[in-house]
Design a protein around this motif. Structure first.
Motif, PDB file in Angstrom:
ATOM      1  N   SER A  50       0.837  -1.213   0.000  1.00  0.00           N
ATOM      2  CA  SER A  50       0.000   0.000   0.000  1.00  0.00           C
ATOM      3  C   SER A  50       0.869   1.260   0.000  1.00  0.00           C
ATOM      4  CB  SER A  50      -0.928   0.011   1.217  1.00  0.00           C
ATOM      5  OG  SER A  50      -0.204  -0.249   2.397  1.00  0.00           O
ATOM      6  N   ASN A 135      -1.523  -5.932   7.848  1.00  0.00           N
ATOM      7  CA  ASN A 135      -1.742  -7.272   7.293  1.00  0.00           C
ATOM      8  C   ASN A 135      -2.505  -8.212   8.234  1.00  0.00           C
ATOM      9  OD1 ASN A 135      -0.682  -6.676   4.814  1.00  0.00           O
ATOM     10  ND2 ASN A 135       1.387  -7.303   5.338  1.00  0.00           N
ATOM     11  N   THR A 138      -6.122  -7.441   8.567  1.00  0.00           N
ATOM     12  CA  THR A 138      -6.791  -7.764   7.300  1.00  0.00           C
ATOM     13  C   THR A 138      -7.068  -9.262   7.216  1.00  0.00           C
ATOM     14  OG1 THR A 138      -5.827  -5.862   6.197  1.00  0.00           O
ATOM     15  CG2 THR A 138      -6.479  -7.684   4.773  1.00  0.00           C
ATOM     16  N   SER A 161       2.489 -13.945   0.016  1.00  0.00           N
ATOM     17  CA  SER A 161       2.539 -12.625   0.673  1.00  0.00           C
ATOM     18  C   SER A 161       2.387 -12.831   2.174  1.00  0.00           C
ATOM     19  CB  SER A 161       1.393 -11.752   0.160  1.00  0.00           C
ATOM     20  OG  SER A 161       0.176 -12.260   0.657  1.00  0.00           O
ATOM     21  N   SER A 184       5.886 -18.370  -8.462  1.00  0.00           N
ATOM     22  CA  SER A 184       7.273 -18.847  -8.515  1.00  0.00           C
ATOM     23  C   SER A 184       7.406 -20.171  -7.776  1.00  0.00           C
ATOM     24  CB  SER A 184       8.241 -17.797  -7.960  1.00  0.00           C
ATOM     25  OG  SER A 184       8.131 -17.735  -6.569  1.00  0.00           O
ATOM     26  N   ALA A 226      -5.695 -10.692  -4.079  1.00  0.00           N
ATOM     27  CA  ALA A 226      -4.762  -9.567  -3.916  1.00  0.00           C
ATOM     28  C   ALA A 226      -4.149  -9.160  -5.243  1.00  0.00           C
ATOM     29  CB  ALA A 226      -3.637  -9.956  -2.945  1.00  0.00           C
ATOM     30  N   TYR A 248      -8.901  -7.345  -2.338  1.00  0.00           N
ATOM     31  CA  TYR A 248      -8.304  -6.474  -1.317  1.00  0.00           C
ATOM     32  C   TYR A 248      -6.947  -5.921  -1.748  1.00  0.00           C
ATOM     33  CZ  TYR A 248      -5.397 -10.469   0.009  1.00  0.00           C
ATOM     34  OH  TYR A 248      -4.494 -11.497  -0.002  1.00  0.00           O
ATOM     35  N   GLY A 249      -6.481  -6.274  -2.939  1.00  0.00           N
ATOM     36  CA  GLY A 249      -5.196  -5.735  -3.406  1.00  0.00           C
ATOM     37  C   GLY A 249      -5.155  -5.741  -4.918  1.00  0.00           C
ATOM     38  N   ARG A 250      -4.197  -5.017  -5.471  1.00  0.00           N
ATOM     39  CA  ARG A 250      -4.011  -5.066  -6.923  1.00  0.00           C
ATOM     40  C   ARG A 250      -2.520  -5.122  -7.234  1.00  0.00           C
ATOM     41  NH1 ARG A 250      -5.724   0.809  -9.273  1.00  0.00           N
ATOM     42  NH2 ARG A 250      -5.398   2.016  -7.419  1.00  0.00           N
ATOM     43  N   LEU A 251      -1.962  -6.301  -6.906  1.00  0.00           N
ATOM     44  CA  LEU A 251      -0.526  -6.490  -7.081  1.00  0.00           C
ATOM     45  C   LEU A 251      -0.132  -6.506  -8.552  1.00  0.00           C
ATOM     46  CD1 LEU A 251      -0.016  -9.124  -4.266  1.00  0.00           C
ATOM     47  CD2 LEU A 251       1.219  -6.959  -4.418  1.00  0.00           C
ATOM     48  N   GLN A 252      -1.063  -6.913  -9.432  1.00  0.00           N
ATOM     49  CA  GLN A 252      -0.727  -6.879 -10.852  1.00  0.00           C
ATOM     50  C   GLN A 252      -0.749  -5.426 -11.309  1.00  0.00           C
ATOM     51  OE1 GLN A 252       0.412  -9.283 -12.940  1.00  0.00           O
ATOM     52  NE2 GLN A 252       0.730  -7.506 -14.252  1.00  0.00           N
ATOM     53  N   PHE A 277     -12.474  -5.102  -0.010  1.00  0.00           N
ATOM     54  CA  PHE A 277     -12.184  -4.926   1.419  1.00  0.00           C
ATOM     55  C   PHE A 277     -11.044  -3.924   1.546  1.00  0.00           C
ATOM     56  CE2 PHE A 277      -9.523  -5.592   5.098  1.00  0.00           C
ATOM     57  CZ  PHE A 277     -10.455  -5.443   6.109  1.00  0.00           C
ATOM     58  N   LEU A 279      -8.977  -2.088   4.823  1.00  0.00           N
ATOM     59  CA  LEU A 279      -8.861  -2.021   6.289  1.00  0.00           C
ATOM     60  C   LEU A 279      -9.148  -0.605   6.806  1.00  0.00           C
ATOM     61  CD1 LEU A 279      -8.112  -3.781   8.794  1.00  0.00           C
ATOM     62  CD2 LEU A 279      -5.847  -2.758   8.635  1.00  0.00           C
ATOM     63  N   TYR A 327      12.659  -4.266  -2.328  1.00  0.00           N
ATOM     64  CA  TYR A 327      11.347  -4.785  -1.911  1.00  0.00           C
ATOM     65  C   TYR A 327      10.328  -4.666  -3.057  1.00  0.00           C
ATOM     66  CZ  TYR A 327       6.773  -5.083   0.184  1.00  0.00           C
ATOM     67  OH  TYR A 327       5.463  -5.428   0.428  1.00  0.00           O
TER      68      TYR A 327
HETATM   69  N1  LIG Z   1      -7.260  -3.800   1.373  1.00  0.00           N
HETATM   70  C1  LIG Z   1      -6.566  -3.726   2.486  1.00  0.00           C
HETATM   71  O1  LIG Z   1      -7.004  -3.131   3.479  1.00  0.00           O
HETATM   72  C2  LIG Z   1      -5.227  -4.402   2.559  1.00  0.00           C
HETATM   73  C3  LIG Z   1      -4.587  -4.555   3.787  1.00  0.00           C
HETATM   74  C4  LIG Z   1      -3.366  -5.260   3.820  1.00  0.00           C
HETATM   75  C5  LIG Z   1      -2.800  -5.725   2.626  1.00  0.00           C
HETATM   76  N2  LIG Z   1      -3.451  -5.489   1.457  1.00  0.00           N
HETATM   77  C6  LIG Z   1      -2.909  -5.992   0.181  1.00  0.00           C
HETATM   78  O2  LIG Z   1      -2.543  -7.337   0.342  1.00  0.00           O
HETATM   79  C7  LIG Z   1      -1.575  -7.668  -0.632  1.00  0.00           C
HETATM   80  C8  LIG Z   1      -0.437  -8.428   0.031  1.00  0.00           C
HETATM   81  O3  LIG Z   1       0.259  -7.548   0.924  1.00  0.00           O
HETATM   82  P1  LIG Z   1       1.532  -8.102   1.718  1.00  0.00           P
HETATM   83  O4  LIG Z   1       2.122  -6.987   2.488  1.00  0.00           O
HETATM   84  O5  LIG Z   1       1.121  -9.336   2.416  1.00  0.00           O
HETATM   85  O6  LIG Z   1       2.478  -8.478   0.483  1.00  0.00           O
HETATM   86  P2  LIG Z   1       4.025  -8.869   0.514  1.00  0.00           P
HETATM   87  O7  LIG Z   1       4.338  -9.617   1.725  1.00  0.00           O
HETATM   88  O8  LIG Z   1       4.814  -7.680   0.147  1.00  0.00           O
HETATM   89  O9  LIG Z   1       4.119  -9.920  -0.688  1.00  0.00           O
HETATM   90  C9  LIG Z   1       3.598  -9.693  -1.954  1.00  0.00           C
HETATM   91  C10 LIG Z   1       3.515 -11.070  -2.654  1.00  0.00           C
HETATM   92  O10 LIG Z   1       2.788 -10.924  -3.861  1.00  0.00           O
HETATM   93  C11 LIG Z   1       3.436 -11.614  -4.910  1.00  0.00           C
HETATM   94  N3  LIG Z   1       3.154 -10.853  -6.125  1.00  0.00           N
HETATM   95  C12 LIG Z   1       3.549  -9.597  -6.410  1.00  0.00           C
HETATM   96  N4  LIG Z   1       3.047  -9.226  -7.607  1.00  0.00           N
HETATM   97  C13 LIG Z   1       2.304 -10.272  -8.052  1.00  0.00           C
HETATM   98  C14 LIG Z   1       1.537 -10.489  -9.238  1.00  0.00           C
HETATM   99  N5  LIG Z   1       1.426  -9.558 -10.180  1.00  0.00           N
HETATM  100  N6  LIG Z   1       0.919 -11.681  -9.386  1.00  0.00           N
HETATM  101  C15 LIG Z   1       1.027 -12.641  -8.432  1.00  0.00           C
HETATM  102  N7  LIG Z   1       1.749 -12.488  -7.297  1.00  0.00           N
HETATM  103  C16 LIG Z   1       2.370 -11.312  -7.103  1.00  0.00           C
HETATM  104  C17 LIG Z   1       4.904 -11.647  -4.520  1.00  0.00           C
HETATM  105  O11 LIG Z   1       5.433 -12.843  -4.990  1.00  0.00           O
HETATM  106  P3  LIG Z   1       6.586 -12.962  -6.093  1.00  0.00           P
HETATM  107  O12 LIG Z   1       7.752 -13.566  -5.357  1.00  0.00           O
HETATM  108  O13 LIG Z   1       5.988 -13.891  -7.080  1.00  0.00           O
HETATM  109  O14 LIG Z   1       6.850 -11.574  -6.604  1.00  0.00           O
HETATM  110  C18 LIG Z   1       4.857 -11.677  -2.979  1.00  0.00           C
HETATM  111  O15 LIG Z   1       4.854 -12.999  -2.501  1.00  0.00           O
HETATM  112  C19 LIG Z   1      -1.159  -6.336  -1.271  1.00  0.00           C
HETATM  113  O16 LIG Z   1      -1.843  -6.156  -2.472  1.00  0.00           O
HETATM  114  C20 LIG Z   1      -1.636  -5.307  -0.256  1.00  0.00           C
HETATM  115  O17 LIG Z   1      -1.877  -4.045  -0.826  1.00  0.00           O
HETATM  116  C21 LIG Z   1      -4.636  -4.859   1.403  1.00  0.00           C
END
Ligand SMILES: NC(=O)c1ccc[n+]([C@@H]2O[C@H](COP(=O)([O-])OP(=O)(O)OC[C@H]3O[C@@H](n4cnc5c(N)ncnc54)[C@H](OP(=O)(O)O)[C@@H]3O)[C@@H](O)[C@H]2O)c1
Length: 340
Positions: A50, A135, A138, A161, A184, A226, A248-252, A277, A279, A327
């Motif tokens: 985020s 996290n 969430t 993640s 991976s 995510a 809850y996320g848009r990692l792509q 969702f 938080l 990171y």
């Molecule tokens: N909505 C909310 O309130 C809220 C709250 C908390 C977290 N989140 C969301 O939750 C998600 C995870 O957060 P986190 O802190 O747990 O993440 P993190 O620990 O930083 O890890 C991100 C993971 O996502 C994988 N990844 C990244 N880009 C990707 C893609 N395009 N396709 C598939 N996998 C991908 C990475 O794996 P690789 O090794 O393959 O790169 C890594 O394992 C994030 O999107 C974050 O914004 C949302």
């Protein structure tokens, strides 16, 4: 007046600009405390996806130019203007969420609402405590919602993640099966070890068939999403009719500021549902008692070792930028922690 050093946002309207160019180390006078606020001396703060999305100007609140960045952390309350609760917080070690749009946590001191401070148990160290709001809270909310929808199993994408790992451990405790997807190979064994019921590699040729077979056999009716973009419609396509994606996320990453896709046909003819969702919304709407109860649950899970945040390393202001860039490209390597 005393000074406060921190990493302030320098907004650049160019998605390709490196993150390190979007921040500058600056000093500003310590902010005055308004009613309801406390000043916290920051001990540690993680970088989360985020934060990266916010630095790029794609978050749910507009980027506040020149404000310190960083959404969560841990610190000690050193001043308070928040009545009896503020006085009680004085000297306590707390997990903090920044007030969206105001100065954040990547600084020596942060000013935030007393209601955004959660006192931390002694048996959780500063670094883990700095990661216990965004996290883990969430994870608790997502799983509660999945169970409310009614499902025996969940599909979790980007499952390596920190949210994904927390979901796997908590779901195991609560008897919900997990179908995890990763991109991976290295993460497959890690998640199996953690207790995932199934881990699928999205690059396998027969990945869609594997996903469809398992999702139907285990009646997985909730996707905890995510990744978004094309992952939402393609995973939902493999799931039973009537399934729900909780996005809850848009990692792509995408250049489309709206991000995300869905299949109109599946929404109409297969009763597929999509909900979000955030938080920040939960924290805003929930009563202080509800927030405290989620915090207690999360901290107990940390103390029992069910929740644990993987850490890549701890950095000061001087070596933080290269760690931040690392990171952004290698999130599975663990969290980068700023120690101001
Ligand atoms: N909505 C909310 O309130 C809220 C709250 C908390 C977290 N989140 C969301 O939750 C998600 C995870 O957060 P986190 O802190 O747990 O993440 P993190 O620990 O930083 O890890 C991100 C993971 O996502 C994988 N990844 C990244 N880009 C990707 C893609 N395009 N396709 C598939 N996998 C991908 C990475 O794996 P690789 O090794 O393959 O790169 C890594 O394992 C994030 O999107 C974050 O914004 C949302």
């Amino acid at each position: 007046m005393a000074e406060n050093r921190g990493l302030a946002l320098r907004f650049i309207d160019d998605v390709d600009a490196p993150f390190s160019q979007r921040l500058a180390l600056v000093s500003k006078p310590l902010a005055q405390l308004n009613k309801g606020e406390v000043r916290v001396k920051v001990l540690a703060s993680p970088v989360n996806p985020s934060d990266l999305v916010y630095l790029r100007g794609q978050y749910g609140v507009p980027p506040a130019d020149a404000a310190f960045a960083g959404f969560e952390g841990c610190g000690v309350v050193v001043a308070a203007n928040a009545g009896l609760y503020g006085k009680w917080l004085l000297g306590k070690r707390v997990a903090i969420a920044a007030t969206p749009g105001a100065d954040g946590v990547w600084a020596e001191y942060v000013t935030t609402l007393a209601s955004y401070c959660l006192p931390v148990r002694k048996d959780i160290d500063d670094v883990q405590a700095s990661t216990l709001i965004v996290n883990p809270c969430t994870v608790v909310c997502l799983l509660a919602r999945a169970k409310e929808i009614g499902t025996q199993a969940v599909v979790i994408n980007a499952a390596a993640s920190q949210v994904g790992k927390g979901l796997i451990r908590l779901a195991k405790m609560q008897g919900v099966k997990t179908i995890c997807t990763v991109r991976s190979q290295a993460n497959v064994a890690v998640l199996r070890e953690l207790g995932a019921d199934a881990v699928l590699l999205t690059t396998d040729d027969d990945y869609p068939e594997q996903l469809k077979a398992l999702a139907h056999e285990w009646r997985a009716r909730v996707l905890l999403d995510a990744v978004a973009d094309m992952d939402t419609p393609s995973v939902l396509r493999a799931m039973p009719a009537g399934s729900t994606a909780i996005v809850y996320g848009r990692l792509q990453e995408t250049r489309d500021p709206l991000g995300g896709r869905f299949s109109v046909a599946d929404v109409i003819f297969r009763r597929i549902k999509i909900e979000g969702f955030w938080l920040a919304d939960f924290m805003k709407k929930a009563s202080p008692l509800k927030v405290l109860s989620v915090s207690r649950q999360v901290q107990k899970l940390f103390a029992e070792g069910v929740f644990h945040t993987d850490i890549r390393g701890e950095y000061g202001f001087d070596d933080f930028m290269p760690a931040l860039e690392h990171y952004a490209e290698h999130k599975s390597d663990g969290k980068v922690i700023l120690r101001p």
